[in-house]
Design a protein around this motif. Structure first.
Motif, PDB file in Angstrom:
ATOM      1  N   GLY A 129       0.812  -1.212   0.000  1.00 44.09           N
ATOM      2  CA  GLY A 129       0.000   0.000   0.000  1.00 44.09           C
ATOM      3  C   GLY A 129       0.844   1.260   0.000  1.00 44.09           C
ATOM      4  N   LEU A 130       1.962   1.250   0.715  1.00 41.17           N
ATOM      5  CA  LEU A 130       2.841   2.423   0.727  1.00 41.17           C
ATOM      6  C   LEU A 130       3.417   2.691  -0.660  1.00 41.17           C
ATOM      7  CD1 LEU A 130       4.861   1.984   4.069  1.00 41.17           C
ATOM      8  CD2 LEU A 130       2.948   3.527   3.612  1.00 41.17           C
ATOM      9  N   VAL A 133       0.657   4.210  -2.719  1.00 45.16           N
ATOM     10  CA  VAL A 133       0.395   5.614  -2.361  1.00 45.16           C
ATOM     11  C   VAL A 133       1.433   6.539  -2.991  1.00 45.16           C
ATOM     12  CG1 VAL A 133       0.462   7.237  -0.416  1.00 45.16           C
ATOM     13  CG2 VAL A 133      -0.895   5.145  -0.253  1.00 45.16           C
ATOM     14  N   VAL A 134       2.687   6.109  -3.012  1.00 45.17           N
ATOM     15  CA  VAL A 134       3.741   6.935  -3.599  1.00 45.17           C
ATOM     16  C   VAL A 134       3.517   7.101  -5.103  1.00 45.17           C
ATOM     17  CG1 VAL A 134       6.214   7.046  -4.100  1.00 45.17           C
ATOM     18  CG2 VAL A 134       5.425   6.401  -1.825  1.00 45.17           C
ATOM     19  N   ILE A 136       0.684   7.051  -6.669  1.00 47.72           N
ATOM     20  CA  ILE A 136      -0.439   7.984  -6.818  1.00 47.72           C
ATOM     21  C   ILE A 136       0.025   9.415  -6.550  1.00 47.72           C
ATOM     22  CG2 ILE A 136      -2.672   8.664  -5.874  1.00 47.72           C
ATOM     23  CD1 ILE A 136      -3.194   5.682  -5.324  1.00 47.72           C
ATOM     24  N   GLY A 137       0.828   9.595  -5.497  1.00 47.81           N
ATOM     25  CA  GLY A 137       1.321  10.927  -5.175  1.00 47.81           C
ATOM     26  C   GLY A 137       2.186  11.514  -6.271  1.00 47.81           C
ATOM     27  N   LEU A 156       8.006  11.636  -0.251  1.00 46.38           N
ATOM     28  CA  LEU A 156       7.549  10.513  -1.082  1.00 46.38           C
ATOM     29  C   LEU A 156       8.634   9.446  -1.205  1.00 46.38           C
ATOM     30  CD1 LEU A 156       5.647  12.454  -3.886  1.00 46.38           C
ATOM     31  CD2 LEU A 156       4.640  10.914  -2.195  1.00 46.38           C
ATOM     32  N   ALA A 223       0.886   2.794 -10.708  1.00 47.39           N
ATOM     33  CA  ALA A 223      -0.149   2.705  -9.678  1.00 47.39           C
ATOM     34  C   ALA A 223      -1.103   1.551  -9.974  1.00 47.39           C
ATOM     35  CB  ALA A 223      -0.921   4.019  -9.584  1.00 47.39           C
ATOM     36  N   CYS A 226       0.557  -1.676  -9.025  1.00 47.51           N
ATOM     37  CA  CYS A 226       0.563  -1.869  -7.568  1.00 47.51           C
ATOM     38  C   CYS A 226      -0.816  -2.258  -7.059  1.00 47.51           C
ATOM     39  CB  CYS A 226       1.030  -0.588  -6.876  1.00 47.51           C
ATOM     40  SG  CYS A 226       2.786  -0.239  -7.069  1.00 47.51           S
TER      41      CYS A 226
END
Length: 246
Positions: A129-130, A133-134, A136-137, A156, A223, A226
């Protein structure tokens, strides 16, 4: 961490020359330093490689290492350029990478704590998940058209390395624990092969997407990979250290 300094010192020829020297040193170490395989191991029964297809959790881990390194190499096609946009010259990118890596190692204590409490599955899914998230960021930053700040990129990178290092430490260990003894060597060989294929696929995919579709599409793709990885890994039932005796 070292590549920006090496590139400033010797350029790409220096980096590839060092890579070649290290590879040759590895060959010499295997030939003349690593001891031969004990006869008890060499004579042990071995399972056919096709047996690996019967173990779904091992297949999930193999997919995981492929996606992890595909994503890693793909994102590194764009991350250095984003750091330059943030005002950080290529030669000093280590100033972001080094603290992010060192602090992420400190954060790995949480993984070991969760493993001791029997929550390794949650830790693995959280690490995936981390990484998601990165991606996506980074994709949101690239799509917004705004110039990222060094602090935002550093944060990030820290979050990414927290997830990446946790997965790098735990996944190969899990393959060794979860594979039946006759299949262990084959399972580790398949895992390492898919890791290398992921590095190749990430470089090719990242370069093609950055050139033909742009950076936002690159991070949208990583993303999506992932998210697929998280979905496939959700049923995973990892074996703790106490259950590694098989």
């Amino acid at each position: 961490v070292l590549s920006p300094l090496l590139a400033a010192w010797g350029g790409l020829p220096g980096i590839f020359s060092l890579t070649c020297a290290l590879a040759l040193a590895g060959v010499c170490a295997v030939l003349w330093v690593v001891p031969p395989e004990p006869r008890a191991h060499a004579d042990a029964p071995r399972a056919a490689p096709s047996e690996l297809l019967r173990h779904t959790d091992l297949l999930r881990l193999n997919l995981g290492v492929f996606v992890l390194h595909t994503v890693q190499m793909s994102m590194w096609v764009a991350v250095p350029a984003m750091l330059v946009q943030a005002g950080l010259a290529k030669a000093v990118h280590w100033q972001v990478y080094l603290p992010a890596v060192v602090l992420s190692f400190a954060a790995m204590g949480l993984l070991f704590s969760m493993e001791r409490k029997g929550r390794l599955r949650a830790a693995l899914l959280g690490a995936i998940g981390l990484v998601l998230v990165v991606q996506i960021g980074l994709g949101m930053l690239a799509a917004s058209g705004t110039i990222p700040t060094v602090w935002c990129m550093a944060l990030l990178m820290f979050v990414f390395f927290c997830g990446f290092n946790a997965l790098e430490a735990s996944q190969p260990s899990l393959v060794s624990r979860m594979a039946p003894a006759p299949l262990r060597g084959t399972a580790l060989g398949a895992y390492n092969t898919l890791q290398s294929l992921g590095l190749f696929a990430g470089g090719a995919l990242g370069g093609a997407l950055a050139k033909w579709a742009g950076t936002p599409a690159l991070f949208a793709s990583t993303a999506a990979l992932c998210a697929l990885w998280l979905l496939v890994s959700w049923p995973l039932r990892p074996v703790g250290r106490a259950g590694a005796g098989h």
